[in-house]
Design a protein around this motif. Sequence first.
Motif, short mmCIF file in Angstrom:
data_model
loop_
_atom_site.label_atom_id
_atom_site.label_comp_id
_atom_site.label_asym_id
_atom_site.label_seq_id
_atom_site.Cartn_x
_atom_site.Cartn_y
_atom_site.Cartn_z
N GLY A 9 0.79 -1.21 0.00
CA GLY A 9 0.00 0.00 0.00
C GLY A 9 0.83 1.27 0.00
O GLY A 9 0.45 2.27 -0.63
N PHE A 10 1.97 1.28 0.71
CA PHE A 10 2.81 2.47 0.71
C PHE A 10 3.37 2.74 -0.69
O PHE A 10 3.46 3.89 -1.13
N THR A 13 0.72 4.35 -2.67
CA THR A 13 0.58 5.77 -2.31
C THR A 13 1.59 6.61 -3.07
O THR A 13 1.27 7.69 -3.57
N ALA A 60 5.26 8.22 2.64
CA ALA A 60 3.90 7.69 2.61
C ALA A 60 3.46 7.24 4.00
O ALA A 60 4.25 6.68 4.76
N SER A 62 -0.36 5.74 6.20
CA SER A 62 -1.73 5.25 6.06
C SER A 62 -2.40 5.30 7.42
O SER A 62 -1.79 5.65 8.43
N THR A 87 -3.71 14.00 2.57
CA THR A 87 -4.24 12.67 2.29
C THR A 87 -4.56 12.61 0.81
O THR A 87 -4.82 13.64 0.16
N THR A 90 -8.81 6.92 -0.04
CA THR A 90 -9.22 5.91 0.94
C THR A 90 -9.24 4.54 0.30
O THR A 90 -9.84 4.36 -0.77
N ASP A 91 -8.60 3.62 0.95
CA ASP A 91 -8.58 2.22 0.56
C ASP A 91 -9.52 1.48 1.51
O ASP A 91 -9.96 2.04 2.52
N ASP A 176 -5.43 -4.90 1.91
CA ASP A 176 -6.25 -3.82 1.38
C ASP A 176 -6.63 -4.06 -0.08
O ASP A 176 -5.93 -4.75 -0.81
N THR A 222 -8.97 2.57 5.00
CA THR A 222 -7.57 2.90 5.16
C THR A 222 -7.26 4.15 4.35
O THR A 222 -7.25 4.11 3.12
N ARG A 224 -4.86 6.99 2.90
CA ARG A 224 -3.45 7.04 2.49
C ARG A 224 -3.04 8.48 2.21
O ARG A 224 -3.81 9.26 1.65
#
Length: 304
Positions: A9-10, A13, A60, A62, A87, A90-91, A176, A222, A224
Amino acid sequence: MAPSKPGGGFDLTCTLTTQALAVLRPSITVQTRYLPGGIGAVAFDQAATGRLGGSGTLVAFSSGSLLNIAQGRFGPHGIQAVRWIATLGTDYGVIAVHQESPYQTLAQLIKALRDGAPRLVFGAGGTLGSQDWMKAALLARHAGQEPRNMRFVSFEGGGEAIKALQGGHIQVFTGDAAEAMRALNQGATFRLLAVLSPHRLNGPLRTAPTAKEQGIALVWPTVRGVYMGAGTPDAVADAWTAAFTQAHAAPGYAALCEAVGLQPHRLTGAALQAFVQKSVDEYQQLAKELGLQMWKSQGLKQAP
C-alpha cells in the motif's frame, strides 16, 4: 519514500502521488525509494529526528501508521513529530484466501473460525496490533474467538504477504483492496471473499461482495497520504500543501484514484491535523478494547 518493500500500500501511495503531481506540474520528477522496517516505524523515527527529510522528501503513511502511533509503536514520537502534508485517497480492507481454498464465502470462513480451525493462519503486511492484524482480530471476535489466540504471520508489506498466500504459507490474507487489485492486475491468483467497504467498489473489484452484504458488520477504511520530516521549513511545507490542494482539485484526480483502487480523500492543513488527532484517539480506544499493550509516546492523550 515508501516505508516498506515494493508492492504494498505504501508503494501504491507513492505511485498515486507521482501521477497526481505529474498532471499538475509535468516538470516535477518524482522517484520512489524504499525504507522498510517496522511497517513504517524506521522511516517515521528518522523523519521525526531529522535524519530523513529535505525539501523534496515525502513519506507515505496510512491509517495503519496512525494506529501504530496510537499504540506507541513508532517510538517516543507523537503526531506532532512530523509535518502532515496531505491525504490522497481511501482504501478498504479485504479478506482473501488461496485460489484452491475450501472456503468459498466469508460465512464459511467465519464458521471455520467458530469451530476453531487449528491450521488457519492469517497473514498481512503488519505486526501484532497493526491495522491488518486488526481486521483479522475483528473477524475472529465476530466468530466468538479470542483475537490474541489467533495465528498471524507478519510481513514487511502487502506484496510479500500476497506472495505467501499464493505459496500456501498462509491461509487468509487481511490486506487492502488497492494492493489486492494491483497484485491481480500483475497476474496474481487468489480468491477475494469480501471487501470491507460500506458498498461494492467500482472497477476490477466490483464483483467482490462486501462483508456487510454477507451479514458481517465489518468495515475498515484505510486512508493514504504523505508527511514530511519534522525540520521541514514552514515555507516548504506550505508549498507542498498548496501543490496537493491544487492536485486534489485538478480534473481527472478522481479517475487517478479509481485507477489504483482508491476513493478520493482530500485533506490538507488544519482539516488534516484534526483528522490525524481524531483517528489516533479512536484507535487508542479500539486497541484497548482488543486488549493490546499500549506503549507510552510523547504528545499522545491516553484513552480512558
